[in-house]
Enzyme design. Structure first.
Site, PDB file in Angstrom:
ATOM      1  N   LYS A  53       0.838  -1.198   0.000  1.00  0.00           N
ATOM      2  CA  LYS A  53       0.000   0.000   0.000  1.00  0.00           C
ATOM      3  C   LYS A  53       0.874   1.249   0.000  1.00  0.00           C
ATOM      4  O   LYS A  53       0.649   2.184  -0.773  1.00  0.00           O
ATOM      5  CB  LYS A  53      -0.925   0.004   1.227  1.00  0.00           C
ATOM      6  CG  LYS A  53      -2.086  -0.960   1.093  1.00  0.00           C
ATOM      7  CD  LYS A  53      -2.822  -1.165   2.403  1.00  0.00           C
ATOM      8  CE  LYS A  53      -3.911  -2.219   2.242  1.00  0.00           C
ATOM      9  NZ  LYS A  53      -4.465  -2.709   3.497  1.00  0.00           N
ATOM     10  N   GLN A  97      -4.986  -1.354   9.640  1.00  0.00           N
ATOM     11  CA  GLN A  97      -4.918  -2.691   9.037  1.00  0.00           C
ATOM     12  C   GLN A  97      -5.580  -3.729   9.952  1.00  0.00           C
ATOM     13  O   GLN A  97      -5.243  -3.824  11.140  1.00  0.00           O
ATOM     14  CB  GLN A  97      -3.453  -3.058   8.783  1.00  0.00           C
ATOM     15  CG  GLN A  97      -3.242  -4.387   8.107  1.00  0.00           C
ATOM     16  CD  GLN A  97      -3.760  -4.416   6.667  1.00  0.00           C
ATOM     17  OE1 GLN A  97      -3.536  -3.479   5.904  1.00  0.00           O
ATOM     18  NE2 GLN A  97      -4.466  -5.468   6.303  1.00  0.00           N
ATOM     19  N   ASP A 120     -11.321   3.114   4.094  1.00  0.00           N
ATOM     20  CA  ASP A 120     -11.751   1.710   4.042  1.00  0.00           C
ATOM     21  C   ASP A 120     -13.281   1.608   4.011  1.00  0.00           C
ATOM     22  O   ASP A 120     -13.825   0.540   3.729  1.00  0.00           O
ATOM     23  CB  ASP A 120     -11.242   0.956   5.286  1.00  0.00           C
ATOM     24  CG  ASP A 120     -10.196  -0.092   4.930  1.00  0.00           C
ATOM     25  OD1 ASP A 120     -10.053  -0.409   3.730  1.00  0.00           O
ATOM     26  OD2 ASP A 120      -9.522  -0.582   5.855  1.00  0.00           O
TER      27      ASP A 120
END
Ligand code: NDP
Length: 299
Positions: A53, A97, A120
């Site tokens: 990422k 994460q 997200d």
């Protein structure tokens, strides 16, 4: 019939190219989109995702921060980290994460992220906005699936879609997005009766289950489009002792013999997920600065 292979790798590269163009436009307006990724603990798979990422964020011309915290980090320390990133004007997107170590309350952490920076799309506000058809930050994996479906099929209006899996991160938002496209949507799950017959009705099958090769060709209507979200590591003795390989939730060969189009694993949905994270960060930076949102990078 032999299905067309939907090349997620190539499509993700084109999305990243579009993102880089938008980043250049934003920079010309004095805004550098910034993404912060928080990684708690040492999970090796998560570390690889986070590294990828960061690399792709920088390649797209964005500002990237990686915040690593010890596996025994307290809830308070993690909440303080999220609060600091919420307040940081250089950061437009925050991603914590998952999975977090078991002692941490993931829901509380995700809901502490500023919804405007929630790239997200897991914050309860964004879930509600998506569910009511309003402008939301959309979870990256379903957004990537939607982009591939639109690219391949054009209008999805009126098509029968079956989403297998009802998780908060893939199945449910995927179903909402397809409903938003005016599909007739069925969500199948572990309790669904005669799931094969349910799938066989579908013009679009999205499999997000986590069971290697569960969906076989006899579940698929001839000509249907199959999006395989699953990422499953299985033993691959043919590659040598102790070797493994990745397969999807769909049995690729038998599904490809019937479907009109199918995404492979690897090289299908996976690459789209990070591309959509970058796209969401650009979208968040535009919204935060009152700039026009990019075409084709949102739901
Ligand atoms: P979850 O485990 O959270 O959800 C799995 C879903 O599948 C559940 O709703 C479950 O039903 C359903 N299910 C399980 N067994 C069956 C069965 N036998 N028949 C029908 N439905 C079943 O998984 P995720 O949604 O997080 O992920 C799904 C897959 O997608 C995984 O392989 C994951 O690795 C992959 N993934 C890939 C990503 C990418 O970037 N490509 C990103 C995220 C996930 P029930 O609710 O009834 O238990």
């Amino acid at each position: 019939m032999t299905a067309e292979i939907i090349d997620g790798k190539a499509f993700a590269a084109s999305i990243r190219g579009r993102v880089a163009e938008e980043v250049a436009r934003l920079k010309a307006a004095g805004v550098t989109p910034g993404l912060a990724v928080v990684l708690v603990g040492e999970d090796p798979a998560s570390a690889v995702y986070v590294r990828n990422k960061g690399k792709q964020t920088v390649e797209a011309g964005m500002h990237s921060e990686e915040h690593r915290m010890d596996a025994d980090t307290s809830q308070d320390a993690l909440m303080a980290k999220v609060a600091a990133l919420n307040a940081d004007p250089a950061i437009h997107g925050i991603l914590v994460q998952l999975p977090l170590p078991g002692h941490l309350d993931s829901e509380a952490v995700l809901n502490a992220i500023d919804p405007a920076k929630d790239v997200d799309g897991f914050h309860i506000s964004n879930v509600g906005l998506l569910g009511t058809g309003q402008k939301a930050m959309v979870p990256c994996t379903p957004l990537g699936c939607l982009m591939m479906l639109r690219d391949h099929l054009g209008s999805l209006s009126g098509l029968d879609a079956v989403v297998i899996g009802r998780s908060n991160i893939v199945g449910k938002p995927m179903a909402q997005l397809l409903l938003g496209e005016s599909c007739t949507v069925t969500i199948a799950h572990s309790r669904t009766k005669e799931i094969e017959a349910v799938c066989r009705r579908a013009d679009i099958v999205v499999a997000a289950v986590g069971r290697p090769r569960m969906v076989t060709g006899d579940w698929i209507k001839p000509g249907a489009t199959v999006i395989d979200v699953g990422i499953n590591r299985i033993d691959a003795p043919e590659r040598g002792a102790g070797k493994t390989r990745l397969v999807g939730d769909c049995d690729f060969d038998s599904c490809a013999a019937v479907a009109g189009a199918i995404t492979p694993v690897p090289g299908g949905v996976g690459p789209m997920t990070i591309a959509c994270l970058l796209a969401n960060t650009v979208t968040a930076a535009c919204r935060a600065n009152g700039l026009a949102e990019p075409e084709g990078l949102t739901a």
